[in-house]
Each structure stands twice: as C-alpha cells, then as structure tokens.
Design a protein around this motif. Structure first.
Motif, PDB file in Angstrom:
ATOM      1  N   ARG A  97      30.898  17.953  17.251  1.00 45.97           N
ATOM      2  CA  ARG A  97      30.353  18.461  18.618  1.00 45.97           C
ATOM      3  C   ARG A  97      29.340  17.423  19.127  1.00 45.97           C
ATOM      4  O   ARG A  97      28.790  16.377  18.477  1.00 45.97           O
ATOM      5  CB  ARG A  97      29.260  19.664  18.228  1.00 45.97           C
ATOM      6  N   GLU A  98      29.222  17.276  20.471  1.00 44.61           N
ATOM      7  CA  GLU A  98      28.558  16.315  21.120  1.00 44.61           C
ATOM      8  C   GLU A  98      27.155  16.176  20.848  1.00 44.61           C
ATOM      9  O   GLU A  98      26.702  14.991  20.539  1.00 44.61           O
ATOM     10  CB  GLU A  98      28.845  16.563  22.688  1.00 44.61           C
ATOM     11  N   PRO A  99      26.372  17.380  20.394  1.00 42.32           N
ATOM     12  CA  PRO A  99      25.252  17.184  19.856  1.00 42.32           C
ATOM     13  C   PRO A  99      24.861  16.367  18.694  1.00 42.32           C
ATOM     14  O   PRO A  99      23.868  16.131  18.299  1.00 42.32           O
ATOM     15  CB  PRO A  99      24.738  18.717  20.040  1.00 42.32           C
ATOM     16  N   ASP A 100      26.037  16.497  18.185  1.00 46.57           N
ATOM     17  CA  ASP A 100      25.918  15.674  16.670  1.00 46.57           C
ATOM     18  C   ASP A 100      25.825  14.263  16.727  1.00 46.57           C
ATOM     19  O   ASP A 100      25.272  13.494  15.749  1.00 46.57           O
ATOM     20  CB  ASP A 100      27.340  15.859  15.904  1.00 46.57           C
ATOM     21  N   PHE A 101      26.117  13.523  18.022  1.00 47.22           N
ATOM     22  CA  PHE A 101      26.180  12.179  17.949  1.00 47.22           C
ATOM     23  C   PHE A 101      24.652  11.651  18.740  1.00 47.22           C
ATOM     24  O   PHE A 101      24.239  12.208  19.833  1.00 47.22           O
ATOM     25  CB  PHE A 101      27.318  11.849  18.958  1.00 47.22           C
ATOM     26  N   ARG A 102      24.385  10.536  18.558  1.00 47.91           N
ATOM     27  CA  ARG A 102      23.266   9.967  18.840  1.00 47.91           C
ATOM     28  C   ARG A 102      23.099   8.984  19.664  1.00 47.91           C
ATOM     29  O   ARG A 102      22.198   8.566  20.440  1.00 47.91           O
ATOM     30  CB  ARG A 102      22.019   9.729  17.746  1.00 47.91           C
ATOM     31  N   SER A 103      24.000   8.107  19.642  1.00 49.43           N
ATOM     32  CA  SER A 103      24.295   6.613  20.211  1.00 49.43           C
ATOM     33  C   SER A 103      25.542   6.782  21.304  1.00 49.43           C
ATOM     34  O   SER A 103      26.421   7.053  20.863  1.00 49.43           O
ATOM     35  CB  SER A 103      24.590   5.493  19.172  1.00 49.43           C
ATOM     36  N   TRP A 104      25.266   6.250  22.420  1.00 53.97           N
ATOM     37  CA  TRP A 104      26.045   6.447  23.587  1.00 53.97           C
ATOM     38  C   TRP A 104      26.502   5.088  24.172  1.00 53.97           C
ATOM     39  O   TRP A 104      25.382   4.503  24.375  1.00 53.97           O
ATOM     40  CB  TRP A 104      25.800   7.419  24.489  1.00 53.97           C
ATOM     41  N   GLY A 105      27.446   4.893  24.466  1.00 46.48           N
ATOM     42  CA  GLY A 105      27.711   3.737  25.451  1.00 46.48           C
ATOM     43  C   GLY A 105      27.588   4.210  26.700  1.00 46.48           C
ATOM     44  O   GLY A 105      27.373   5.205  27.334  1.00 46.48           O
ATOM     45  N   GLN A 106      28.014   3.081  27.826  1.00 44.65           N
ATOM     46  CA  GLN A 106      27.612   3.241  29.072  1.00 44.65           C
ATOM     47  C   GLN A 106      28.567   3.919  29.837  1.00 44.65           C
ATOM     48  O   GLN A 106      28.604   4.475  31.074  1.00 44.65           O
ATOM     49  CB  GLN A 106      27.686   1.940  29.972  1.00 44.65           C
ATOM     50  N   GLY A 107      30.174   3.658  29.162  1.00 48.19           N
ATOM     51  CA  GLY A 107      31.152   4.682  29.742  1.00 48.19           C
ATOM     52  C   GLY A 107      32.124   3.679  30.514  1.00 48.19           C
ATOM     53  O   GLY A 107      31.760   2.690  31.153  1.00 48.19           O
TER      54      GLY A 107
END
Length: 124
Positions: free
Chosen positions: A107-117
C-alpha cells in the motif's frame, strides 16, 4: 533515509515498452522494500507495484498485472519497472518509493521515501 532518483521516462507509442529505473543513495538500499506509484493528470495517485527487500515477493495493481514487472539489483542500489504493452491510460508521472523493513508492503501509505518522479507518455 534513502534518496531516490527516477529515470527512463519518455514518449512511447501504444504497445511499446519502457524501463524505468530508480537509483537509491546510501548503503542501506538492501534493507528497503521498494515500490512504484503513478499519477495521471486530474487523477488520484495509484500504487502500481512493490517488491520486498529480498526481491522474493512482488505486488502489482490489477491495472498493470501481466504487463509490468518490478525488479531490483541490490548490488547497484537500483529498482526497475519494466513496462510492456503500454496503453495511453498508462500516461502518468511515475514515482519511486522506499521504506525500511523485512515485510511485504503493498500500500502506498506503507512507504516513506519518495523520488521526484519521471514522466511517461503513451501516444495512441
């Protein structure tokens, strides 16, 4: 916390293929589960794929199952999203995500670090 940088997006015709890459900084990549989300214009973000830290478990949204493949190379600190049989509805900004842990996160809420896309555009 890991830093994530996506690449590989671009313009492709329907039916074509692209491979997205997400490079992670640091020496902790192998302890991170990884995933990919996408957001099309005017639509909510959709979580499309995930892989556990060992690469032994994968998850796919129904919308991409059978067409997309997530994989990782822990020696290169990189996660990939191979996208085949692309459709115009796959047009979106694709984001790489990561989180530490040994679990199987889908699930997306499980993840904490994100790239810029990275932008993917599929023409009809």
């Amino acid at each position: 916390q890991v830093q994530l940088v996506e690449s590989g997006g671009g313009l492709v015709q329907a039916g074509g293929s692209l491979r997205l890459s997400c490079a992670a900084s640091g020496r902790i990549f192998s302890s991170y589960a990884m995933g990919w989300s996408r957001q099309a214009p005017g639509k909510e973000r959709e979580f499309v794929a995930a892989i556990n830290r060992f690469g032994s478990l994968t998850y796919y949204a129904d919308s991409v199952k059978g067409r997309f493949t997530i994989s990782r190379d822990n020696a290169k600190n990189t996660v990939y999203l191979q996208m085949n049989s692309l459709k115009p509805v796959d047009t979106a900004v694709y984001y790489c995500a990561g989180r530490p842990g040994v679990g199987y996160y889908t699930r997306e809420p499980d993840f904490r670090s994100w790239g810029q896309g990275t932008q993917v555009t599929v023409s009809s």
